[in-house]
Design a protein around this motif. Structure first.
Motif, PDB file in Angstrom:
ATOM      1  N   GLU A 184       0.821  -1.205   0.000  1.00 28.97           N
ATOM      2  CA  GLU A 184       0.000   0.000   0.000  1.00 28.97           C
ATOM      3  C   GLU A 184       0.857   1.258   0.000  1.00 28.97           C
ATOM      4  OE1 GLU A 184      -2.766  -0.438   3.220  1.00 28.97           O
ATOM      5  OE2 GLU A 184      -4.010  -1.825   2.066  1.00 28.97           O
ATOM      6  N   LYS A 185       1.931   1.242   0.757  1.00 28.90           N
ATOM      7  CA  LYS A 185       2.840   2.400   0.808  1.00 28.90           C
ATOM      8  C   LYS A 185       3.469   2.637  -0.566  1.00 28.90           C
ATOM      9  CE  LYS A 185       5.546   5.199   3.356  1.00 28.90           C
ATOM     10  NZ  LYS A 185       5.104   6.264   4.192  1.00 28.90           N
ATOM     11  N   MET A 186       3.903   1.567  -1.228  1.00 29.74           N
ATOM     12  CA  MET A 186       4.517   1.712  -2.552  1.00 29.74           C
ATOM     13  C   MET A 186       3.517   2.220  -3.575  1.00 29.74           C
ATOM     14  SD  MET A 186       7.140  -1.469  -3.013  1.00 29.74           S
ATOM     15  CE  MET A 186       6.542  -2.650  -1.836  1.00 29.74           C
ATOM     16  N   LEU A 187       2.306   1.695  -3.546  1.00 32.01           N
ATOM     17  CA  LEU A 187       1.296   2.096  -4.518  1.00 32.01           C
ATOM     18  C   LEU A 187       0.840   3.537  -4.314  1.00 32.01           C
ATOM     19  CD1 LEU A 187      -0.864  -1.149  -4.753  1.00 32.01           C
ATOM     20  CD2 LEU A 187       0.885  -0.337  -6.352  1.00 32.01           C
ATOM     21  N   THR A 188       0.660   3.944  -3.063  1.00 36.92           N
ATOM     22  CA  THR A 188       0.195   5.317  -2.805  1.00 36.92           C
ATOM     23  C   THR A 188       1.290   6.350  -3.035  1.00 36.92           C
ATOM     24  OG1 THR A 188       0.638   5.110  -0.436  1.00 36.92           O
ATOM     25  CG2 THR A 188      -1.602   4.631  -1.182  1.00 36.92           C
ATOM     26  N   SER A 189       2.549   5.947  -2.948  1.00 33.60           N
ATOM     27  CA  SER A 189       3.642   6.899  -3.162  1.00 33.60           C
ATOM     28  C   SER A 189       4.188   6.849  -4.586  1.00 33.60           C
ATOM     29  CB  SER A 189       4.769   6.644  -2.158  1.00 33.60           C
ATOM     30  OG  SER A 189       5.353   5.375  -2.389  1.00 33.60           O
ATOM     31  N   GLY A 190       3.577   6.030  -5.441  1.00 35.52           N
ATOM     32  CA  GLY A 190       4.027   5.952  -6.833  1.00 35.52           C
ATOM     33  C   GLY A 190       5.307   5.159  -7.023  1.00 35.52           C
ATOM     34  N   GLU A 191       5.652   4.324  -6.073  1.00 36.98           N
ATOM     35  CA  GLU A 191       6.891   3.537  -6.133  1.00 36.98           C
ATOM     36  C   GLU A 191       6.617   2.076  -6.472  1.00 36.98           C
ATOM     37  OE1 GLU A 191       9.892   4.792  -5.921  1.00 36.98           O
ATOM     38  OE2 GLU A 191       9.329   6.813  -5.332  1.00 36.98           O
ATOM     39  N   HIS A 192       5.621   1.823  -7.295  1.00 33.14           N
ATOM     40  CA  HIS A 192       5.200   0.459  -7.629  1.00 33.14           C
ATOM     41  C   HIS A 192       6.254  -0.338  -8.391  1.00 33.14           C
ATOM     42  CE1 HIS A 192       4.089   3.048 -10.973  1.00 33.14           C
ATOM     43  NE2 HIS A 192       4.347   2.004 -11.727  1.00 33.14           N
ATOM     44  N   GLN A 193       7.252   0.326  -8.969  1.00 37.03           N
ATOM     45  CA  GLN A 193       8.276  -0.391  -9.731  1.00 37.03           C
ATOM     46  C   GLN A 193       9.120  -1.319  -8.866  1.00 37.03           C
ATOM     47  OE1 GLN A 193       8.298   2.892  -9.109  1.00 37.03           O
ATOM     48  NE2 GLN A 193      10.364   3.644  -8.739  1.00 37.03           N
ATOM     49  N   HIS A 194       9.021  -1.197  -7.544  1.00 34.86           N
ATOM     50  CA  HIS A 194       9.794  -2.044  -6.638  1.00 34.86           C
ATOM     51  C   HIS A 194       9.070  -3.348  -6.285  1.00 34.86           C
ATOM     52  CE1 HIS A 194      12.500   1.322  -6.305  1.00 34.86           C
ATOM     53  NE2 HIS A 194      11.503   2.084  -5.913  1.00 34.86           N
ATOM     54  N   LEU A 195       7.812  -3.477  -6.672  1.00 37.25           N
ATOM     55  CA  LEU A 195       7.033  -4.673  -6.347  1.00 37.25           C
ATOM     56  C   LEU A 195       7.617  -5.968  -6.920  1.00 37.25           C
ATOM     57  CD1 LEU A 195       3.375  -3.332  -6.558  1.00 37.25           C
ATOM     58  CD2 LEU A 195       4.547  -4.217  -4.547  1.00 37.25           C
ATOM     59  N   PRO A 196       8.130  -5.998  -8.162  1.00 38.82           N
ATOM     60  CA  PRO A 196       8.697  -7.266  -8.660  1.00 38.82           C
ATOM     61  C   PRO A 196       9.870  -7.770  -7.829  1.00 38.82           C
ATOM     62  CG  PRO A 196       8.330  -5.763 -10.490  1.00 38.82           C
ATOM     63  CD  PRO A 196       8.090  -4.981  -9.217  1.00 38.82           C
ATOM     64  N   VAL A 197      10.688  -6.870  -7.323  1.00 40.32           N
ATOM     65  CA  VAL A 197      11.831  -7.284  -6.499  1.00 40.32           C
ATOM     66  C   VAL A 197      11.336  -7.824  -5.164  1.00 40.32           C
ATOM     67  CG1 VAL A 197      13.944  -6.503  -5.349  1.00 40.32           C
ATOM     68  CG2 VAL A 197      13.401  -5.712  -7.671  1.00 40.32           C
ATOM     69  N   LEU A 198      10.354  -7.157  -4.556  1.00 38.08           N
ATOM     70  CA  LEU A 198       9.778  -7.655  -3.305  1.00 38.08           C
ATOM     71  C   LEU A 198       9.148  -9.026  -3.522  1.00 38.08           C
ATOM     72  CD1 LEU A 198       9.004  -7.366  -0.339  1.00 38.08           C
ATOM     73  CD2 LEU A 198       6.979  -6.069  -1.085  1.00 38.08           C
ATOM     74  N   ALA A 199       8.380  -9.178  -4.595  1.00 28.24           N
ATOM     75  CA  ALA A 199       7.743 -10.471  -4.890  1.00 28.24           C
ATOM     76  C   ALA A 199       8.798 -11.549  -5.142  1.00 28.24           C
ATOM     77  CB  ALA A 199       6.810 -10.346  -6.086  1.00 28.24           C
ATOM     78  N   GLY A 200       9.879 -11.202  -5.824  1.00 23.98           N
ATOM     79  CA  GLY A 200      10.953 -12.161  -6.064  1.00 23.98           C
ATOM     80  C   GLY A 200      11.594 -12.626  -4.771  1.00 23.98           C
ATOM     81  N   LEU A 201      11.842 -11.698  -3.854  1.00 28.06           N
ATOM     82  CA  LEU A 201      12.415 -12.076  -2.560  1.00 28.06           C
ATOM     83  C   LEU A 201      11.457 -12.956  -1.764  1.00 28.06           C
ATOM     84  CD1 LEU A 201      14.173  -8.823  -1.295  1.00 28.06           C
ATOM     85  CD2 LEU A 201      15.258 -10.980  -1.925  1.00 28.06           C
TER      86      LEU A 201
END
Length: 122
Positions: free
Chosen positions: A20-37
């Motif tokens: 939610e923090k990534m999506l609301t701050s426009g930082e969604h490009q980091h989601l694939p790395v989080l999902a990979g980890l």
């Protein structure tokens, strides 16, 4: 490697507060790395050891992009990085609870995102 959950499927439980923090701050490009980890982490320990290059290959991003994402995820507090010795493969821990108390206990549930996504599909 596929994992099955109580939902009887190959789902990953991402920390809702971080997503939610990534999506609301426009930082969604980091989601694939989080999902990979998360996909590499042990179910009970929430930790894994992997090089930046191997993680980059897994998520199909450049090593530099993965490094930037890891730095962001670490600053956000969702990932903790440990370097046990010089030259050793770093260990990553995914934190399902936020560092501050500004988030409600509802957001701290690792399965909250999966449950909400399933309910929103109906």
């Amino acid at each position: 490697m596929r994992r099955t959950t109580a939902f009887s499927g190959p789902f990953l439980a991402l920390p809702t507060w971080a997503v939610e923090k990534m999506l609301t701050s426009g930082e969604h490009q980091h989601l694939p790395v989080l999902a990979g980890l998360v996909s590499l982490c042990g179910v009970s320990t929430h930790t894994c050891r992997i090089t930046v290059g191997s993680l980059a290959d897994k998520v199909n991003l450049s090593a530099r992009t993965v490094q930037r994402s890891l730095k962001y995820l670490s600053t956000l507090g969702v990932v903790t990085v440990s370097h046990p010795a010089p030259g050793a493969v770093p260990m990553y821990r995914v934190n399902y609870s936020p560092r501050s108390e500004e988030h409600t206990s509802e957001l701290q549930s690792p399965c909250n995102l999966v449950c909400r996504l399933l309910l929103e599909k109906k």
